[in-house]
Structure formats: C-alpha cells, structure tokens
Design a protein around this motif. Structure first.
Motif, PDB file in Angstrom:
ATOM      1  N   ALA A   1     -10.507 -20.110  41.526  1.00  0.00           N
ATOM      2  CA  ALA A   1     -11.165 -19.294  40.518  1.00  0.00           C
ATOM      3  C   ALA A   1     -12.672 -19.350  40.743  1.00  0.00           C
ATOM      4  O   ALA A   1     -13.227 -20.414  40.992  1.00  0.00           O
ATOM      5  CB  ALA A   1     -10.830 -19.807  39.115  1.00  0.00           C
ATOM      6  N   MET A   2     -13.312 -18.210  40.685  1.00  0.00           N
ATOM      7  CA  MET A   2     -14.768 -18.105  40.799  1.00  0.00           C
ATOM      8  C   MET A   2     -15.276 -18.438  42.203  1.00  0.00           C
ATOM      9  O   MET A   2     -16.301 -19.090  42.374  1.00  0.00           O
ATOM     10  CB  MET A   2     -15.478 -18.969  39.757  1.00  0.00           C
ATOM     11  N   GLY A   3     -14.536 -17.960  43.202  1.00  0.00           N
ATOM     12  CA  GLY A   3     -15.069 -17.964  44.550  1.00  0.00           C
ATOM     13  C   GLY A   3     -15.762 -16.642  44.818  1.00  0.00           C
ATOM     14  O   GLY A   3     -16.060 -15.865  43.892  1.00  0.00           O
TER      15      GLY A   3
ATOM     16  N   GLU B   1     -20.058 -17.186  31.691  1.00  0.00           N
ATOM     17  CA  GLU B   1     -18.849 -16.465  32.107  1.00  0.00           C
ATOM     18  C   GLU B   1     -18.100 -17.235  33.189  1.00  0.00           C
ATOM     19  O   GLU B   1     -16.867 -17.310  33.166  1.00  0.00           O
ATOM     20  CB  GLU B   1     -19.226 -15.084  32.641  1.00  0.00           C
ATOM     21  N   HIS B   2     -18.842 -17.769  34.139  1.00  0.00           N
ATOM     22  CA  HIS B   2     -18.254 -18.538  35.237  1.00  0.00           C
ATOM     23  C   HIS B   2     -17.391 -19.665  34.678  1.00  0.00           C
ATOM     24  O   HIS B   2     -16.220 -19.809  35.051  1.00  0.00           O
ATOM     25  CB  HIS B   2     -19.398 -19.098  36.091  1.00  0.00           C
ATOM     26  N   ARG B   3     -17.974 -20.452  33.784  1.00  0.00           N
ATOM     27  CA  ARG B   3     -17.231 -21.578  33.215  1.00  0.00           C
ATOM     28  C   ARG B   3     -16.041 -21.084  32.392  1.00  0.00           C
ATOM     29  O   ARG B   3     -14.958 -21.677  32.441  1.00  0.00           O
ATOM     30  CB  ARG B   3     -18.146 -22.442  32.353  1.00  0.00           C
TER      31      ARG B   3
ATOM     32  N   LYS C   1     -12.193 -22.181  33.141  1.00  0.00           N
ATOM     33  CA  LYS C   1     -11.458 -22.868  32.070  1.00  0.00           C
ATOM     34  C   LYS C   1     -10.215 -22.078  31.659  1.00  0.00           C
ATOM     35  O   LYS C   1      -9.146 -22.654  31.433  1.00  0.00           O
ATOM     36  CB  LYS C   1     -12.381 -23.074  30.872  1.00  0.00           C
ATOM     37  N   ARG C   2     -10.354 -20.769  31.590  1.00  0.00           N
ATOM     38  CA  ARG C   2      -9.219 -19.934  31.177  1.00  0.00           C
ATOM     39  C   ARG C   2      -8.114 -19.953  32.223  1.00  0.00           C
ATOM     40  O   ARG C   2      -6.919 -20.014  31.879  1.00  0.00           O
ATOM     41  CB  ARG C   2      -9.706 -18.503  30.942  1.00  0.00           C
ATOM     42  N   VAL C   3      -8.464 -19.899  33.502  1.00  0.00           N
ATOM     43  CA  VAL C   3      -7.446 -19.963  34.556  1.00  0.00           C
ATOM     44  C   VAL C   3      -6.712 -21.303  34.501  1.00  0.00           C
ATOM     45  O   VAL C   3      -5.488 -21.359  34.661  1.00  0.00           O
ATOM     46  CB  VAL C   3      -8.081 -19.720  35.940  1.00  0.00           C
ATOM     47  N   ILE C   4      -7.438 -22.382  34.261  1.00  0.00           N
ATOM     48  CA  ILE C   4      -6.805 -23.698  34.136  1.00  0.00           C
ATOM     49  C   ILE C   4      -5.823 -23.699  32.969  1.00  0.00           C
ATOM     50  O   ILE C   4      -4.698 -24.196  33.089  1.00  0.00           O
ATOM     51  CB  ILE C   4      -7.874 -24.799  33.962  1.00  0.00           C
ATOM     52  N   GLU C   5      -6.229 -23.141  31.844  1.00  0.00           N
ATOM     53  CA  GLU C   5      -5.340 -23.068  30.678  1.00  0.00           C
ATOM     54  C   GLU C   5      -4.102 -22.237  30.984  1.00  0.00           C
ATOM     55  O   GLU C   5      -2.975 -22.623  30.626  1.00  0.00           O
ATOM     56  CB  GLU C   5      -6.097 -22.458  29.491  1.00  0.00           C
TER      57      GLU C   5
ATOM     58  N   ALA D   1     -16.650 -28.071  35.987  1.00  0.00           N
ATOM     59  CA  ALA D   1     -15.274 -27.877  36.451  1.00  0.00           C
ATOM     60  C   ALA D   1     -14.440 -29.139  36.262  1.00  0.00           C
ATOM     61  O   ALA D   1     -13.271 -29.077  35.873  1.00  0.00           O
ATOM     62  CB  ALA D   1     -15.281 -27.454  37.919  1.00  0.00           C
ATOM     63  N   LEU D   2     -15.050 -30.295  36.544  1.00  0.00           N
ATOM     64  CA  LEU D   2     -14.354 -31.570  36.316  1.00  0.00           C
ATOM     65  C   LEU D   2     -14.011 -31.731  34.843  1.00  0.00           C
ATOM     66  O   LEU D   2     -12.865 -32.072  34.489  1.00  0.00           O
ATOM     67  CB  LEU D   2     -15.233 -32.726  36.797  1.00  0.00           C
ATOM     68  N   GLN D   3     -14.957 -31.472  33.976  1.00  0.00           N
ATOM     69  CA  GLN D   3     -14.731 -31.613  32.534  1.00  0.00           C
ATOM     70  C   GLN D   3     -13.654 -30.660  32.040  1.00  0.00           C
ATOM     71  O   GLN D   3     -12.891 -30.991  31.125  1.00  0.00           O
ATOM     72  CB  GLN D   3     -16.041 -31.358  31.782  1.00  0.00           C
ATOM     73  N   ASP D   4     -13.567 -29.493  32.660  1.00  0.00           N
ATOM     74  CA  ASP D   4     -12.612 -28.485  32.206  1.00  0.00           C
ATOM     75  C   ASP D   4     -11.230 -28.639  32.823  1.00  0.00           C
ATOM     76  O   ASP D   4     -10.319 -27.875  32.498  1.00  0.00           O
ATOM     77  CB  ASP D   4     -13.160 -27.083  32.483  1.00  0.00           C
ATOM     78  N   GLY D   5     -11.063 -29.610  33.713  1.00  0.00           N
ATOM     79  CA  GLY D   5      -9.734 -29.928  34.220  1.00  0.00           C
ATOM     80  C   GLY D   5      -9.363 -29.346  35.556  1.00  0.00           C
ATOM     81  O   GLY D   5      -8.171 -29.315  35.909  1.00  0.00           O
ATOM     82  N   ALA D   6     -10.338 -28.885  36.341  1.00  0.00           N
ATOM     83  CA  ALA D   6     -10.021 -28.368  37.680  1.00  0.00           C
ATOM     84  C   ALA D   6      -9.462 -29.477  38.559  1.00  0.00           C
ATOM     85  O   ALA D   6      -9.802 -30.649  38.410  1.00  0.00           O
ATOM     86  CB  ALA D   6     -11.274 -27.773  38.317  1.00  0.00           C
TER      87      ALA D   6
END
Length: 292
Positions: free
Chosen positions: A41-43, A55-57, A61-65, A92-97
């Motif tokens: 996501a976000m490449g 928006e990036h974050r 985060k939404r793709v992870i969810e 990204a780490l905080q959001d669970g990537a």
C-alpha cells in the motif's frame, strides 16, 4: 517472509482525485479472494507522491484493517528526506504494517555512502522489517550491489525490490548477499526469469489486473517449474508491456476502472490514459483471460 505475487496496489480515486473508500474495500477483498500473497500500500503505483501524509497514513491503515490478517500488508514509506522516511515508517509500524518498502531517495541523487547511511538510520530508528527499493529509472539514483551487500548485514533490512529489469544485476545481488537478503523482482516483464534464478517473488503492477494468474506464475517460477511458468507468463506478456505504455499508474488505473474498481482518475500532474491507447490495454486484458 513474503513469497509469490505481491501487488503494488493502486489507490482507487474518483475522477476528481478524491479517495474512493468503497472501491478500496472491494479491491482488497478482490486480492484476498484471488490469491495475491501480499499487498504493498502506498508505493509508486499507489500514487504516494501526490497524497498528503494524512492521506498516506489513512490508506495504509485502512488496507491493514481490510486485510484483517488474511494477507500481509507492506507499507510504502520511502522519501528523499531521511527524517520524513523515518516518520512514515514509524507510523506504519504503529498502524500494524508487516513490513515497509523504502524507495531510494529521489531527486537529490545521494552517493552510495549517503544511501547506506540513509537506510542504516531508518533501520536503526524503526524496528520493523524493511525492504529496499531500487528503481533508478524513476529516482535518478541507483543502489549498487556492493551497497546492498553492506545493508544486508543490518538485521531488519530483509529484502530488496530490484526494479531495474537487469537480470545480471539481480544475479549479482543474490550471489553477493546469499541468505542475508531476499530479492524480489520489481519489473513484471523480467520477473519470471529472475524468480527462476532465485528471487522469491514479484512486487507487481500487473497483479492488480490479473492477481490469480500472476500468483500462479510466481509460484511456478519460484518452484523451478519453467514450463508452467512460461505458459502462464505468455498470457501475461502483453499486459506486462501495455500497462507501461504511459507512466505507471495511468494504464493500470484505466484497466482497473474497466473491472469496476474505482474510476480512471489519477492526480495531477498525471492524467488519464490516452484514448488511442485504450484498445491496446483492453486487448492485453482479453489475452490474459480477463473479462470486463
């Protein structure tokens, strides 16, 4: 850690360039259902260059969810500012990537020592698996094999997306680094051959449009089954070319709009696919067995 077909996910948008949340949800489900092995996501294909940090974050985060642990998510967090790359990687780490993909710093054209120090600092600052991303045709900066070999010694630098399309370059990295780093192709046209040489997957634009076919081809190649890989790759060959008749992600955005995943909308300074090229992309989709 990741093997097979890793889609470089588009970011669905409306014709005005707004994020299309409904299409994003459907798109992630499409990849889960059709055998994609991981999502970036976000490449580059996700138009990271023209999305705000907020928006990036949000997209990551939404793709992870939406993935819900069913498919790994790799966040694109590269920048030509080391501090900015650290900030995006920490988010990204905080959001669970599951990992991060970091493109080489673009425009400023650092020397090899600058590239080494850039990646070393990010790896030391953020404890998440990190994938180097070398695409000199876009960045004006080439991460050379001796520098990759040095970076491979850093524990959380786990892989490289080698997008030069140069098979000998990929071979040299594998020979130099051995088990210290995983090599992924970042060039759909040469991905099969690189995987037959020992690469473990393909971070793919084409996988947006033909996820099942790309996944099957990748695993045939990774497993050394040249005959099967070549047969499947022949179906993908025209797509691998026509999805780059204009700068990525212009053609793939149009192709995905034909499948119902958002509009053909891209953000300026990109513009939608030229009318004259649309039949060519459509023909390649049909050759790959994709019904619109």
């Amino acid at each position: 850690m990741f093997r097979g077909s890793i889609v470089a996910l588009i970011t669905p948008m409306t014709l005005t360039g707004a994020l299309d949340e409904q299409a994003l949800e459907a798109l992630v489900a499409f990849h889960i259902e059709n055998g994609t092995n991981a999502i970036v996501a976000m490449g580059t294909t996700g138009e990271s260059a023209t999305l705000s940090h907020k928006e990036h974050r949000h997209v990551v985060k939404r793709v992870i969810e939406l993935a819900k642990g069913k498919i790994p998510v790799i966040a694109g967090t590269g920048s030509n500012s080391t501090d900015e790359a650290i900030e995006l990687t920490q988010a990204a780490l905080q959001d669970g990537a599951d990992a991060c993909l970091l493109v080489t710093p673009y425009y400023n054209r650092p020397p090899q020592e600058g590239l080494y120090q850039h990646y070393k600092k990010i790896a030391e600052q953020v404890a998440i698996p990190q994938i180097l991303y070398n695409v000199p045709g876009r960045t004006g900066c080439d991460l050379l094999p001796p520098t990759v070999e040095r970076l491979a010694k850093i524990p959380n630098i786990i892989a490289i997306k080698e997008a030069t399309g140069n098979l000998e370059r990929g071979r040299e990295i594998m020979e130099r680094c051995g088990d210290d780093i995983i090599v992924y192709s970042g060039d759909d046209a040469t991905a099969m051959e690189l995987m037959l040489m020992g690469a473990k997957g393909n971070i793919s634009v084409t996988a947006n449009v033909a996820p099942r076919l790309m996944s099957d081809m990748c695993f045939a190649a990774i497993n050394g089954d040249r005959a099967t890989a070549a047969r499947l790759n022949a179906q993908l060959d025209d797509l691998n070319k026509t999805l780059f008749v204009e700068p990525n992600p212009i053609p793939v955005k149009w192709a995905m709009s034909q499948l119902g995943y958002g509009s053909e909308g891209v953000r300026l300074p990109l513009v939608p696919l030229s009318e004259s090229l649309r039949p060519q992309v459509l023909a390649a989709m049909h050759k790959a067995g994709i019904k619109c």
